[in-house]
Design a protein around this motif. Structure first.
Motif, short mmCIF file in Angstrom:
data_model
loop_
_atom_site.label_atom_id
_atom_site.label_comp_id
_atom_site.label_asym_id
_atom_site.label_seq_id
_atom_site.Cartn_x
_atom_site.Cartn_y
_atom_site.Cartn_z
N ALA A 379 1.36 -8.26 14.70
CA ALA A 379 0.80 -7.79 13.43
C ALA A 379 -0.65 -7.32 13.62
O ALA A 379 -1.05 -6.27 13.08
N LYS A 413 4.65 1.49 7.94
CA LYS A 413 3.58 1.09 7.03
C LYS A 413 2.75 2.30 6.61
O LYS A 413 2.38 2.45 5.44
N ARG A 425 2.83 -6.44 2.57
CA ARG A 425 2.43 -7.43 3.57
C ARG A 425 3.63 -8.33 3.86
O ARG A 425 4.23 -8.88 2.95
N GLU A 429 1.40 -12.28 7.81
CA GLU A 429 0.55 -11.47 8.68
C GLU A 429 -0.90 -11.60 8.24
O GLU A 429 -1.21 -11.78 7.05
N THR A 432 -4.56 -8.53 4.88
CA THR A 432 -4.01 -8.39 3.54
C THR A 432 -3.80 -6.92 3.19
O THR A 432 -4.20 -6.00 3.92
N GLU A 433 -3.19 -6.71 2.02
CA GLU A 433 -3.01 -5.35 1.51
C GLU A 433 -4.36 -4.65 1.38
O GLU A 433 -4.48 -3.45 1.65
N TRP A 436 -5.58 -3.39 4.82
CA TRP A 436 -4.87 -2.16 5.18
C TRP A 436 -5.36 -0.99 4.33
O TRP A 436 -5.54 0.13 4.84
#
Length: 499
Positions: A379, A413, A425, A429, A432-433, A436
């Motif tokens: 991840a 993704k 998510r 992993e 976090t959102e 990203w």
């Protein structure tokens, strides 16, 4: 059951302190290291999860920051990765905006952007705005604040941290053995490690061995023969140069990562110096030129000659085999772009503690540990690859990264976000959102659309909603003291400015 840790440094003494504190003398914990063997010691930047580890072993934050000559960290600034040499964005810790209704904040931001709004994600982040203003506080004194309290990590001297952890671990009853290991004795029937034999003939036996021997991977690699999975096809960096330099003001509460022609340069501000390094791919850049680039881009006078490091990115196929568990560099290496090295030690320790055997090692526990560790590494790997792949730099190295085939997990993704701004998510992993979101938008990945519910409030209401968050963030940041002033107050004496 007796636990023997092979190797010191941050990884070894983190393991010793945690196991010594948790076991409370129920099992003996011993550590073997040699003062004659150096450690890599460049892991000076961390992520917020380290607060959990420090809390578990009972570290006082003020003492920890003072003893390690540390500073606070609100995120990572990326310079020149996309949009030109001077383009920058912040991967900030903590909340970004405030969700409204059934959808995430960023969909409203994307809706406004589609109409010409040019606000940045940092404008909606307390950590991002405070970082660029060089302000910091742990205290959230504004009442009814919807953006939450401070979310932060640390910069610190890794050698001082290891020494501090050693002191704590020995206070918990951990026994340290000084000296070089010349032989690893294995059980002839099982192949498990039975003991390590020292240069002076001492034999240190154990039931569970933790390999913290760094790149040497003395137990997991050389003794147990576990294969190393090479990820150079996606992360081709293989060398680094590290050098400290004199401090300058202001003392910035964030790490900086600046893209260079065939790699990137880190900047980590401590109380007494700045840690710097140049990570690069030797296929595209020679060592001499890499050193010239690094030394030409320091904020202060260098305090030493650049120290070279060589590495291969990847992980061990199994991080627990037989009675050997690998932590830190013995288990794998991911470059410090997102400051995850110390976290991977911490997460490996958590998995081990969750799965500690009672009286014997069970294959089911070993399999679970290896699955969890593999997921953690993969991840984080994908998140780091994202930075390289989504670039618009002209140099051959960066063209190669832009054109390379990426793992399917990352490609899915990116395409999900590119379509309608959605981020998912999986499991536990690390990133976090919001992590990203900040990196994908910072690296120029723009969604074609956004969630349809973002249109429901109407344009004027969306604009007022966004403006109210920006105003709240600014009000909170204005009440924060400068980072250096806060450190002086916390540590009780003026934080050092120079070496």
């Amino acid at each position: 059951m007796k636990i023997v840790i092979v190797g010191g440094g941050s990884a070894g003494w983190m393991a010793a302190a945690a196991l010594g504190r948790i076991m409370g003398g129920q099992w003996p914990v011993e550590l073997v290291e040699s003062d004659a063997i150096g450690t890599v010691g460049v892991g000076e930047a961390t992520i917020p999860q380290i607060q959990l580890f420090n809390g578990v072993i009972g570290l006082d934050e003020a003492e920890f920051v003072a003893r390690t000559k540390g500073s606070f960290k609100l995120g990572i600034e990326f310079v020149g990765w996309h949009g030109g040499e001077d383009a920058r964005y912040m991967h900030a810790f903590g909340q970004v905006g405030r969700d409204l209704g059934l959808i995430a904040f960023h969909h409203y931001w994307l809706q406004a952007r589609a109409r010409g709004d040019r606000s940045r994600l940092e404008d909606y982040s307390q950590s991002g705005t405070a970082a660029f203003a060089n302000r910091f506080t742990r205290d959230d004194t504004l009442p009814n604040a919807p953006l939450g309290g401070a979310t932060y990590a640390y910069h610190f001297d890794a050698g001082l941290y290891a020494a501090f952890l050693r002191e704590k671990a020995e206070g918990f009853g951990v026994v340290r053995h000084e000296g070089r290991i010349t032989e690893v004795a294995q059980d002839p029937e099982t192949g498990n490690v039975a003991a390590v034999v020292m240069e002076d003939g001492r034999r240190i036996a154990g039931d569970l061995f933790i390999d913290c021997s760094g790149f040497a991977a003395l137990l997991i690699g050389k003794t147990m023969g576990v294969e190393f999975i090479d990820w150079s096809e996606w992360l081709p960096m293989n060398r680094a140069l590290a050098v400290p330099c004199e401090s300058v003001e202001p003392l910035t509460p964030y790490t900086r990562s600046t893209a260079r022609k065939a790699g990137w340069q880190w900047r980590i501000p401590l109380q007494h110096r700045i840690g710097n390094g140049h990570v690069y791919c030797s296929d595209y850049l020679g060592d001499e030129e890499a050193a010239e680039i690094l030394l030409a881009n320091l904020d202060g006078k260098p305090l030493a000659d650049p120290r070279p490091l060589r590495f291969t990115t990847g992980r061990r196929r199994e991080c627990w085999k037989g009675n050997v568990v690998a932590l830190g560099l013995a288990s794998g290496f991911l470059e410090p772009l997102e400051s995850t090295s110390i976290h991977l030690v911490q997460s490996g320790l958590k998995h081990l503690i969750d799965l500690l055997p009672h009286d014997r090692i069970d294959p089911a526990d070993v399999a679970a540990f290896n699955a969890k560790t593999a997921f953690d590494y993969e991840a984080i790997r994908d998140f780091i690859i994202l930075h390289y792949h989504a670039n618009d730099r002209p140099e051959p190295f960066w063209q190669r990264c832009r054109e390379m085939r990426i793992p399917d997990s990352l490609a899915e993704k990116i395409e999900t976000f590119r379509a309608h701004g959605r981020i998912f998510r999986f499991n536990e992993e690390l990133f976090t959102e919001l992590g990203w979101l900040q990196v994908m938008t910072g690296q120029g990945i723009v969604p074609r659309s956004y969630h349809p519910l973002a249109d429901a409030p109407g344009d004027d209401n969306v604009d007022r909603y966004l403006a109210s968050i920006r105003e709240l963030v600014q009000a909170k940041v204005q009440r924060m003291p400068p980072h250096r002033d806060y450190l002086n107050q916390l540590c009780g004496t003026p934080a050092e400015v120079a070496a």
